[in-house]
Design an enzyme around this catalytic site. Structure first.
Site, PDB file in Angstrom:
ATOM      1  N   LYS A 478       0.881  -1.174   0.000  1.00  9.11           N
ATOM      2  CA  LYS A 478       0.000   0.000   0.000  1.00  9.11           C
ATOM      3  C   LYS A 478       0.916   1.220   0.000  1.00  9.11           C
ATOM      4  O   LYS A 478       1.643   1.450   0.959  1.00  9.11           O
ATOM      5  CB  LYS A 478      -0.886  -0.037   1.245  1.00  9.11           C
ATOM      6  N   MET A 481       0.514   8.503   0.689  1.00  4.71           N
ATOM      7  CA  MET A 481       1.068   9.852   0.511  1.00  4.71           C
ATOM      8  C   MET A 481       0.129  10.790   1.260  1.00  4.71           C
ATOM      9  O   MET A 481      -0.973  11.051   0.800  1.00  4.71           O
ATOM     10  CB  MET A 481       1.055  10.152  -0.988  1.00  4.71           C
ATOM     11  N   ASP A 536      -6.310   9.005  -9.716  1.00  6.77           N
ATOM     12  CA  ASP A 536      -6.273   9.528 -11.082  1.00  6.77           C
ATOM     13  C   ASP A 536      -5.743   8.442 -12.006  1.00  6.77           C
ATOM     14  O   ASP A 536      -5.156   7.457 -11.553  1.00  6.77           O
ATOM     15  CB  ASP A 536      -5.415  10.800 -11.130  1.00  6.77           C
ATOM     16  N   GLU A 616     -21.727 -12.982  13.401  1.00 10.79           N
ATOM     17  CA  GLU A 616     -21.101 -12.067  12.428  1.00 10.79           C
ATOM     18  C   GLU A 616     -20.013 -12.794  11.628  1.00 10.79           C
ATOM     19  O   GLU A 616     -19.869 -12.575  10.424  1.00 10.79           O
ATOM     20  CB  GLU A 616     -20.493 -10.862  13.153  1.00 10.79           C
TER      21      GLU A 616
END
Ligand code: GLA
Length: 728
Positions: A478, A481, A536, A616
């Site tokens: 990962k 920034m 982007d 769960e």
């Protein structure tokens, strides 16, 4: 034929499956833009240009007494500064430090099979056999000695046209490029709305549609990243355009740095649109013989509303932008420890999380921030990429081996571009930090920014990060920034080149990413910037998935993922189920609702499974099976937005496999109302004449799409429903 050149009429026509784009060299050598829109066959469209003297619009000298011929009113393909066109322009170049105007005239052209590439920068490529072609048009300013090459990449099947520009200094003087847009587009008539995607940290890519007034509408980022605040994607649409009807144009910049998009409606009603590197403070020194390349802009047109426009972008990004071994196949379902532990973890805690997760069917543990240096909060150690031995005794290997032993994969968090003042790196190399000499730097999240335009800084990052990646079986990174950039000053550049730094930073980032992507082809890279601050297309070239937002609340994510979906495919969106009450909003939603929303992305979890009830845990096992079963539809299907979460009380969206054989309908109630109306949703993308089963009931495609699907009792807050459709 994607490119038709008519030498007699001096027209260039770019053809995709459903669209045409036409240019013409006029009698004075200027390059006019004649048309972009629904497909027309090869016809000279110059009759659309009706010259009129509008007054106060000057005429080029060689036009003589022809007062109707003015660059101020003509539709131009790449307008420049200082030649009598007073609208927003795409180019400003200084020669020997002075503005001598830029007068570009047609010189030559070339046609090539395949798609051009931009060395050192991300760009779409064609590997899909859709027969992309390239057109290069060279324009010249003989006084400046400037050659400008307009590049066009045509992807016929997806109705995509890319643009990028090369500037070559063919003079003996230095040129300064102060503005160099990637694309400019003139649309002579129409009544336009402007759609863009604004936001903030924890609330990115919010859809906004406004009417375009006369004058200039402008937005962008000056933060050094594409930013949470504005995405480099805009849509221009007719006032009547909807999801499924009407015309619209998209423009998306393949760039991760500061950008600017502008739209101007001029005195004659002509719309001019452009996008590129933000020119505020931009100044690129181009020495004789050098070339400067702009980033790429990706254009598309649809006459069937936003939905078709999105499909064009989704297809081309999935197939011709994302790379790597995970491009097409299912990515691992991860559990990320950030919201489970924040900085408070050690090997033992991580192993406990992994053990529980393995039992649930989760594929991978991603260890987030806090494993290096002496980092126990966000104030120290960024830059010191050395394992914290107190938290992870013996380094990464013992932990990763144990996780592998559980049948799980392992991933790790880095924030390579940043440095903490409290770090060995900053103490040893204070000159590696972006900082204006004589001023204290701006701190953000207590961190400073490394000058990755410098090769020595990049070399350090490559060495220190590779050492970690080589120390154990790491299969996921990962890449985070976490601040906006300021203090734009590099110790490595002379004063006269500081105006290049913002762009050099981005090029440095691309070079780092390319290095890691090539060196570790088995690693899946996830992009991140405080969530979705750098979501982007440029990042998608390196990371096929991006953490969509730090906001993991399912209901807020409906809006964030809705906005994101206009340009970016589901497969690009990282999305996790987190604990309730949600850490960002305090909201409580059901586990099912959280999963329905997260499945419309790269599915994963971000919670401590040890704190879940047995019930769960069983539900999570079922969710994981469902995700695996539906994966192909979710990630490779055509995505349809069926409601507007800002206007309607429910969110509905669906994905349909390309052949219409299977689909998944998702509905979430945004707001409960007492005694509500039933929900009616008109489905999309099915075959009208085929029959579909939803549970055991049979419907025709036509009835589901025309009459719709009806749901009663949707009066519970945040209720979610998921329906699987299978063709008979
Ligand atoms: C950013 C990311 C989060 C997490 C933290 C760690 O905010 O978006 O997911 O990784 O950093 O500091």
């Amino acid at each position: 034929m994607p490119i038709i050149v008519n030498e007699k009429d001096k027209t260039f026509t770019l053809q995709t499956k459903n669209t045409s784009y036409q240019l013409k060299v006029d009698r004075h050598g200027f390059l006019l833009h004649l048309y972009y829109g629904s497909k027309v066959e090869d016809q000279n469209l110059d009759y659309l240009v009706i010259p009129v003297d509008r007054g106060f619009s000057g005429n080029p000298y060689e036009a003589g007494e022809d007062r109707a011929y003015s660059l101020d009113t003509l539709p131009l393909e790449y307008p420049t500064d200082g030649v009598g066109d007073y609208r927003i322009n795409a180019v400003l170049v200084l020669s020997g430090g002075a503005n001598k105007a830029v007068d570009l005239r047609f010189h030559s052209f070339k046609q090539k099979m395949g798609k051009y590439q931009l060395p050192g920068q991300p760009a779409l490529y064609d590997e899909t056999g859709q027969e992309a072609e390239t057109l290069e048009i060279v324009l010249k300013d003989s006084l400046l000695g400037l050659e400008v090459t307009l590049l066009y990449g045509i992807f016929p099947a997806d109705d995509i046209i890319t643009r990028a520009i090369l500037f070559c200094n063919a003079s003996s003087l230095e040129l300064n490029i102060c503005r160099a847009k990637s694309a400019s587009l003139d649309i002579p008539y129409g009544e336009w709305d402007f759609v863009h995607f604004h936001g903030r940290h924890n609330m990115e890519r919010i859809f906004e549609r406004n009417s375009l007034p006369h004058g200039i509408t402008s937005f962008g980022s000056r933060r050094g990243t594409s930013s949470h605040q504005h995405n480099p994607f805009i849509i221009i649409c007719d006032k009547k355009t909807t999801e499924f009807t009407g015309i619209c144009y998209g423009m998306n910049l393949v760039y991760s740095g500061s950008f600017k998009a502008e739209a101007e409606i001029d005195q004659t009603g002509l719309l001019r649109l452009n996008m590129g590197i933000n020119d505020d403070g931009f100044n690129w020194r181009l020495k004789p013989g050098e070339i400067f390349m702009t980033p790429e802009a990706v254009l598309s047109f649809s006459k069937e509303g936003f939905s078709k426009l999105s499909h064009n972008y989704h297809n081309v990004y999935r197939n011709c932008l994302c790379r790597g071994s995970y491009k097409q196949c299912r990515r691992p379902i991860v559990i990320n420890n950030w919201e489970a532990t924040y900085f408070d973890f050690d090997s033992k805690k991580l192993l406990e999380i992994a053990k529980e997760a393995a039992l649930l069917g989760i594929d991978m543990l991603v260890m987030d921030d806090g494993w290096f240096g002496k980092r126990s909060n966000d104030k120290s150690s960024l830059g010191d990429w050395v394992v914290n031995d107190e938290k992870l005794p013996g380094g990464l290997k013992p932990l990763v081996d144990s996780i592998d032993g559980l049948g799980m994969k392992f991933g790790i968090w880095f924030e390579p571009e940043m440095v903490s003042e409290d770090s060995d790196l900053c103490r040893n190399h204070p000159d590696w930090v972006l900082k204006v000499p004589g001023r204290e730097p701006v701190r953000s999240r207590s961190q400073l920014v490394l000058d990755i335009s410098r090769e020595d800084v990049r070399d350090y990052l490559i060495k220190s990060i590779s050492k970690v990646l080589d120390s154990a079986n790491i299969e996921y990174v990962k890449w985070d920034m976490n601040r906006s950039i300021s203090d734009w000053f590099s110790n490595k550049l002379p004063d006269e080149q500081q105006g290049e730094l913002m762009h050099r930073y981005v090029l440095g980032l691309y070079s780092l990413l390319e290095h890691f992507v090539q060196k570790y082809p088995h690693i899946l890279f996830e992009g991140c910037s405080g969530g979705g601050g750098r979501f982007d297309p440029a990042m998608l070239y390196y990371h096929p998935l991006i953490w969509c937002s730090d906001n993991t609340d399912a209901i807020e994510r409906l809006k964030i993922q809705y906005g994101t979906s206009f340009a970016y495919p589901v497969a690009a969106v990282s999305s996790h189920v987190s604990a309730v009450p949600n850490h960002q909003t305090g909201r409580v939603t059901s586990l099912k609702t959280r999963a329905v929303v997260a499945m419309s992305g790269n599915f994963g979890y971000e919670l401590n499974p040890a704190l879940l009830s047995e019930e769960e845990k069983e539900e999570i096992k079922t969710q994981i099976c469902l995700f695996k079963k539906y994966h192909d539809i979710l990630h490779n299907g055509l995505y349809y937005r069926l409601s507007d979460p800002f206007k309607e009380r429910f969110s509905a969206w669906m994905m349909v496999l390309g052949d219409g054989s299977e689909a998944l309908l998702n509905i979430v109630v945004n707001n409960a109302e007492a005694n509500p109306k039933h929900l009616f949703v008109k489905l999309k993308g099915l075959n009208e004449n085929d029959c579909y089963f939803i549970d055991d009931k049979k419907y025709t495609g036509a009835s589901l799409m025309n009459a719709g699907f009806a749901i009663k009792n949707a009066c519970e807050d945040y209720l979610s429903l998921q329906f699987y459709l299978k063709r008979e």
